[in-house]
Design an enzyme around this catalytic site. Structure first.
Site, PDB file in Angstrom:
ATOM      1  N   ASP A   7      60.975  33.671   0.074  1.00  0.00           N
ATOM      2  CA  ASP A   7      60.334  34.811  -0.549  1.00  0.00           C
ATOM      3  C   ASP A   7      60.218  34.277  -2.021  1.00  0.00           C
ATOM      4  OD1 ASP A   7      59.840  37.817  -0.982  1.00  0.00           O
ATOM      5  OD2 ASP A   7      61.791  37.558  -2.193  1.00  0.00           O
ATOM      6  N   ASP A  38      59.464  36.952  -5.310  1.00  0.00           N
ATOM      7  CA  ASP A  38      60.082  37.621  -6.077  1.00  0.00           C
ATOM      8  C   ASP A  38      61.740  38.048  -5.982  1.00  0.00           C
ATOM      9  OD1 ASP A  38      57.711  37.999  -7.772  1.00  0.00           O
ATOM     10  OD2 ASP A  38      57.318  39.888  -6.504  1.00  0.00           O
TER      11      ASP A  38
HETATM   12  P1  B16 Z   1      51.816  42.315  -6.161  1.00  0.00           P
HETATM   13  P2  B16 Z   1      58.128  39.438  -2.744  1.00  0.00           P
HETATM   14  C1  B16 Z   1      56.964  41.573  -3.687  1.00  0.00           C
HETATM   15  O1  B16 Z   1      57.254  40.183  -3.913  1.00  0.00           O
HETATM   16  C2  B16 Z   1      57.744  42.444  -4.900  1.00  0.00           C
HETATM   17  O2  B16 Z   1      59.011  42.265  -4.336  1.00  0.00           O
HETATM   18  C3  B16 Z   1      57.432  43.793  -4.849  1.00  0.00           C
HETATM   19  O3  B16 Z   1      58.139  44.465  -5.832  1.00  0.00           O
HETATM   20  C4  B16 Z   1      55.815  44.027  -5.034  1.00  0.00           C
HETATM   21  O4  B16 Z   1      55.531  45.374  -4.986  1.00  0.00           O
HETATM   22  C5  B16 Z   1      55.035  43.133  -3.740  1.00  0.00           C
HETATM   23  O5  B16 Z   1      55.533  41.958  -4.109  1.00  0.00           O
HETATM   24  C6  B16 Z   1      53.758  43.145  -4.202  1.00  0.00           C
HETATM   25  O6  B16 Z   1      53.353  42.439  -5.435  1.00  0.00           O
HETATM   26  O7  B16 Z   1      51.759  43.882  -6.736  1.00  0.00           O
HETATM   27  O8  B16 Z   1      52.218  41.237  -7.158  1.00  0.00           O
HETATM   28  O9  B16 Z   1      50.911  41.974  -5.233  1.00  0.00           O
HETATM   29  O10 B16 Z   1      59.624  39.868  -2.893  1.00  0.00           O
HETATM   30  O11 B16 Z   1      57.694  39.770  -1.273  1.00  0.00           O
HETATM   31  O12 B16 Z   1      57.971  37.949  -3.210  1.00  0.00           O
HETATM   32 MG    MG Z   2      61.675  39.535  -2.962  1.00  0.00          MG
END
Ligand code: B16
Ligand code: MG
Length: 212
Positions: free
Chosen positions: A9, A11
């Protein structure tokens, strides 16, 4: 070796963008007069952008249509991407980089499995633009975690069977997605202790002990 590849993953695992997500959602919520705080922001971890917006709007008195919601999501994303420009290779911890390098030296394929549509931008900001073997992210999926799609696509891109992949996640929904994909998982941060992961990591480098 127990695994042939590891799908990370982004974030909350490779780097932290939580605070930037918070600031961008807070700016939108303030403009709309909707209450928003860090506790609500924690519920957005691993959740797709549109599903995150629904959570942000739970506190709104007004009901919005699909076009307004799409515009709100775009407004948040524009603000978020401006903030991401502050990220640099200094946002990649030496421990994470050294662990990734060791895993690669041991012959493992390394992939990304993220819900984010900003994955490539974030990776390039922190100096990992060309680092991972394959990337599966919000741009190639139709269903969000806990659906297994993002990890199944990641395994397919790496040319590996699901049982040969280990997923590393910080969100419970991501651990559930790994299980649904038929993959072992290592939980870090928020997800550690949820009781669903194959391994719980106290720190990123603990991963090295899971793959031997
Ligand atoms: P975006 P991950 C996720 O990333 C984030 O944890 C989440 O907070 C966010 O809303 C989602 O990606 C979508 O992100 O708006 O940049 O497309 O933890 O799956 O790497
Ligand atoms: Mg994450």
């Amino acid at each position: 070796m127990k695994y042939k590849g590891i799908i990370f993953d982004l974030d909350g695992v490779i780097c932290s963008t939580d605070h930037y997500h918070y600031l961008a959602w807070k700016a939108l919520a303030d403009r709309l007069g909707v209450y928003f705080d860090e506790t609500i922001n924690n519920r957005l971890r691993g959740v797709s952008r549109m599903a995150s917006l629904e959570i942000v709007l739970e506190r709104s008195d007004k009901a919005y249509g699909p076009e307004e919601k799409a515009a709100f999501a775009e407004e948040k994303n524009n603000c978020y991407r401006e903030l991401l420009k502050n990220m640099s290779p200094a946002d990649l911890s030496p421990e994470v980089k050294a662990t990734l390098d060791t895993l690669r030296q041991r012959g493992l394929l390394l992939g990304i499995g993220s819900s984010s549509k900003n994955t490539k931008f974030i990776l390039s900001q922190i100096g990992l633009g060309d680092y991972f073997d394959k990337i599966s992210d919000g741009t190639n999926i139709t269903r969000s975690k806990p659906d297994p799609e993002v990890f199944l696509k990641g395994a397919e891109y790496l040319g590996l069977a699901p049982k040969d992949c280990l997923v590393v996640e910080d969100a419970k929904a991501g651990i559930e997605a790994a299980a649904a994909a038929g993959m072992d998982s290592a939980a870090i941060g928020d997800a550690a202790g949820c009781g669903l992961a194959t391994y719980d990591l106290a720190r990123f480098s603990d991963l090295l002990a899971c793959v031997d």
